[in-house]
Design a protein around this motif. Structure first.
Motif, short mmCIF file in Angstrom:
data_model
loop_
_atom_site.label_atom_id
_atom_site.label_comp_id
_atom_site.label_asym_id
_atom_site.label_seq_id
_atom_site.Cartn_x
_atom_site.Cartn_y
_atom_site.Cartn_z
N HIS A 338 64.82 -28.60 -39.17
CA HIS A 338 64.34 -27.22 -39.05
C HIS A 338 63.81 -27.03 -37.62
O HIS A 338 62.61 -26.88 -37.39
N HIS A 339 64.74 -27.03 -36.71
CA HIS A 339 64.42 -27.10 -35.29
C HIS A 339 64.01 -25.77 -34.68
O HIS A 339 63.42 -25.73 -33.61
N GLU A 340 64.35 -24.65 -35.33
CA GLU A 340 64.04 -23.30 -34.82
C GLU A 340 64.54 -23.10 -33.39
O GLU A 340 63.96 -22.32 -32.63
N ASN A 393 68.85 -26.00 -40.09
CA ASN A 393 67.97 -24.85 -39.89
C ASN A 393 68.47 -23.64 -40.67
O ASN A 393 67.69 -22.86 -41.21
#
Length: 454
Positions: A338-340, A393
């Motif tokens: 969930h690197h955004e 993500n």
């Protein structure tokens, strides 16, 4: 010699690899072919960094991407597959609606525990036919325990995230995560004999030594060499399991002077684990070694024809496995996925992806080192590696990251195959089943065999 011949001793049965002395019966059993085709599947959770995954170019004229670079040495043995996905996985939230059905292509029943329903997975369709010809219909392996309970963020039972193999739409097959248990299942005859032999610290090879010596006197020099190499591989896995369990019991840094005590430590741990309700959940093995042990066990099972189909999960669907053992990685797997679009997290995510590809490359190294007739074990296997979502993500089940290795069924490698957008992944499964000798006209939402693969 029968293809089902084995070495036997009190408490142990060791299936044999293919020997020249088995050629007539093996060819007869395979309809004139000496070696069966095996199917292996390796599941990587949490997707990939998509801008560093897809190769440049198509067909044979392609350049490896940064993440796939470890596979360069296996170029002629792999097909990188692009634009395959699951239309039936788009409706569900999060990881669960994409993981349980990765090998089925069906929708899952949204449930918090009751009414568990998915579909029959591709590996189990193959096992229904090929499984009758081996000791075990299939072998399910992993590194993390089956998760129970409910993820209230999406209102799915976590059981969906812990399984990729489904024998029936309501019967998932849980992966075994303890290498000792898998080893004993493959090589020790029954539970009581397994327990007695383990507590006495007897190697399975010690138990079948007399039968092995007798066999060596009945076969030619090439078969003797193959037999010695195979038994040495078994002993190597046995020693690695003993050493890793001993290391866990005594702390992360086992003093070299304590090596003489490994036998006693192994005995104590085996006894204590036997008393636990869920001994697998207590495992704390080095993740790289744990994964490689499980892949080696899959390889041995294929090599001695204990099974012809196996799945391996590097982690469950929402795996938070700690990857800080990699330089520059500060977080768990799920958090990095969930690197955004933050550069720091993307870099860590890429390193985790690359680690998974490196383990796959290691497995291919091993399978190519095993000779079978004029080829290798990899020449008679189809190995699928990939994830059930494109990007961790976005959780997208479109354009999934997939690599198919091996030459089972005469498959050609060395290509980047780009299909039309939204081509069903089940087309690939249909082709794999047909290549492996299981002739089916349809699987899941397939529209036909995957174009360009064969």
């Amino acid at each position: 010699m029968s293809r089902r011949a084995a070495l036997r001793g009190l408490g142990a049965t060791v299936a044999l690899p293919f020997l020249d002395a088995m050629a007539p019966t093996a060819r007869a059993a395979q309809g004139g072919k000496s070696f069966p085709t095996r199917i292996g599947v390796l599941f990587m959770p949490n997707g990939v960094r998509q801008d560093r995954w897809t190769p440049e170019g198509e067909g044979k004229d392609f350049k490896f991407s940064p993440i796939l670079q470890p596979l360069e040495r296996h170029r002629v043995d792999i097909n990188i597959l692009t634009q395959l996905g699951h239309a039936n996985c788009r409706g569900g939230d999060g990881h669960y609606a994409k993981t349980a059905n990765w090998l089925t292509g069906t929708e899952i029943e949204k449930t918090t525990g009751k009414n568990l329903r998915c579909g029959v997975s591709m590996d189990q369709v193959f096992a229904q036919e090929a499984g009758r010809l081996a000791r075990f219909p299939s072998l399910e392996l992993g590194t993390e325990p089956v998760m129970t309970g409910v993820d209230f963020n999406v209102n799915y039972t976590m059981l969906y995230g812990s399984h990729v193999a489904w024998r029936t739409p309501t019967s998932p097959l849980p992966p075994e995560i303890n290498p000792r248990f898998v080893f004993d299942r493959l090589f020790r005859e029954n539970p009581e004999q397994r327990k007695a032999s383990a507590l006495e610290n007897k190697s399975v090879l010690d138990l079948v030594l007399s039968d092995a010596k007798a066999l060596r006197g009945r076969v030619g020099a090439d078969d003797q060499r193959r037999l010695d190499e195979y038994l040495e591989s078994i002993r190597s896995v046995e020693q690695r399991i003993e050493a890793d369990i001993a290391r866990v019991a005594s702390g992360e840094n086992l003093d070299p002077a304590a090596r003489d005590a490994i036998t006693q430590l192994d005995q104590r741990i085996t006894a204590s684990m036997a008393q636990q309700k869920d001994p697998g959940s207590a495992l704390r093995l080095d993740h790289t070694e744990h994964s490689r042990l499980m892949m080696e066990l899959m390889t041995l099972a294929f090599w001695n024809d204990s099974t012809r189909v196996s799945t391996f999960m590097f982690g469950w669907a929402v795996s938070g496995k700690n990857f800080t053992f990699l330089d520059g990685v500060k977080h768990g797997h799920h958090e990095c996925s969930h690197h955004e679009n933050k550069p720091e997290k993307l870099d860590q995510y890429q390193k985790i992806n690359t680690w998974h590809v490196e383990q796959f490359a290691h497995l291919l190294d091993r399978m190519k080192s095993i000779k079978e007739g004029d080829g290798t074990l990899l020449d008679h296997t189809l190995m699928l590696f990939g994830s059930s979502m494109r990007d961790g993500n976005a959780h997208s089940p479109k354009n999934l990251p997939l690599v198919l290795a091996g030459h089972g069924g005469g498959l050609t490698g060395g290509r980047h195959l780009v299909s039309s957008n939204d081509t069903p992944l089940c087309n690939l499964f249909l082709s794999m089943l047909n290549l492996a000798g299981t002739q089916v006209d349809r699987f899941g939402d397939s529209t036909g065999p995957l174009k360009g693969l064969v």
